[in-house]
Design an enzyme around this catalytic site. Sequence first.
Site, mmCIF file in Angstrom:
data_model
loop_
_atom_site.group_PDB
_atom_site.id
_atom_site.type_symbol
_atom_site.label_atom_id
_atom_site.label_comp_id
_atom_site.label_asym_id
_atom_site.label_seq_id
_atom_site.Cartn_x
_atom_site.Cartn_y
_atom_site.Cartn_z
ATOM 1 N N HIS A 63 9.269 -8.885 -8.420
ATOM 2 C CA HIS A 63 9.384 -10.009 -9.363
ATOM 3 C C HIS A 63 10.665 -10.793 -9.094
ATOM 4 C CE1 HIS A 63 6.421 -8.020 -12.384
ATOM 5 N NE2 HIS A 63 5.819 -8.680 -11.428
ATOM 6 N N ASP A 65 12.987 -12.180 -10.761
ATOM 7 C CA ASP A 65 14.284 -11.871 -11.381
ATOM 8 C C ASP A 65 15.010 -10.727 -10.665
ATOM 9 O OD1 ASP A 65 12.163 -10.333 -12.551
ATOM 10 O OD2 ASP A 65 13.403 -9.810 -14.276
ATOM 11 N N HIS A 270 18.288 -4.567 -18.334
ATOM 12 C CA HIS A 270 17.156 -5.503 -18.426
ATOM 13 C C HIS A 270 16.971 -5.909 -19.897
ATOM 14 C CE1 HIS A 270 13.075 -7.077 -17.344
ATOM 15 N NE2 HIS A 270 13.588 -7.148 -16.141
#
Length: 305
Positions: A63, A65, A270
């Site tokens: 992903h 990010d 996160h």
Amino acid sequence: MFELVFLGTSASAPSIQRGLPAQVVKHNQHRFLVDCGEGTQRQILESGLGFKKLNRILITHGHLDHILGIGGLVSTYLRWEAIDKLEIFGGTSALKRIADLLFKVVIRGINPPFPIDLIPIKKGVFIEESDFSISAFPVSHRGPDCYGFTFKERGRHPFLAEKAEQLKIPSGPWRRDLVAGKKVKLPDGRMIKPDQVLGEFQPGIKLVIVGDSGKTDNLVKACKDADALVIEGTYLQGEIEMARKYAHLTANDAAELAVQSNVKKLFLTHISRRYRAKDVQKEAREVFPNTNVVHDFDVFQIKKE
Ligand SMILES: [Zn+2]
Ligand SMILES: [Zn+2]
């Protein structure tokens, strides 16, 4: 001992206080960058770590990010030539995306001054050094090929100096060989076995890092008895439907995993912009008191207490 430096602790998008996911694990002279969200190179500078020898990157999943920072970092490496090679480890689909980013955009049409190896990983040990190893285990998140990482020091039998003194073992190669588990013959003719001077086996430090994850029941075994677990805590229990929908965990999920797998310390990262860190920490601590919600540039030493 492992040292853990958090460089980016936000989920999905940065906030004013938090950069995108990245952390460095250090063990003696070895340094590993785990995930590399956008802006990681600046976080590396601000942390004081510097770029030297930071040439092994482990990717939990593809992903954006978690990978976009690789583009900027490699661009800087191309200019400064701070490293002599770069190795990026990850699942095949994450590596495919990284290959597009690097070879179609960042270094398109030029010959990089150092080799860049994208190394696909599977479950099991993929880095083995003299005194520690790194292994991968599968994690369920959106998309295939998501992995968590176990950093494990080799266990050892400690050398008991007082026993060696009692047995009048001279210093020098005999002691070294005994520590290495070899039987030795002393100058005076006596044979000494390692177990005469070595203590009981002490397992090495175990540090587990999980990126994004949609569930925890398949992680209990990998996290078992870890000295520290780093894992996402993206949602609070009040929004558990959202967590399930996007394959993320709540702080409560992560804390329950820590209890079930008997880990000693839990680090939640996160962190979503929708919550205050102290609320995330409160929810986790109700289940697992030894929880820290981490911030950018937090540094922790993971060692036997
Ligand atoms: Zn993420
Ligand atoms: Zn993700």
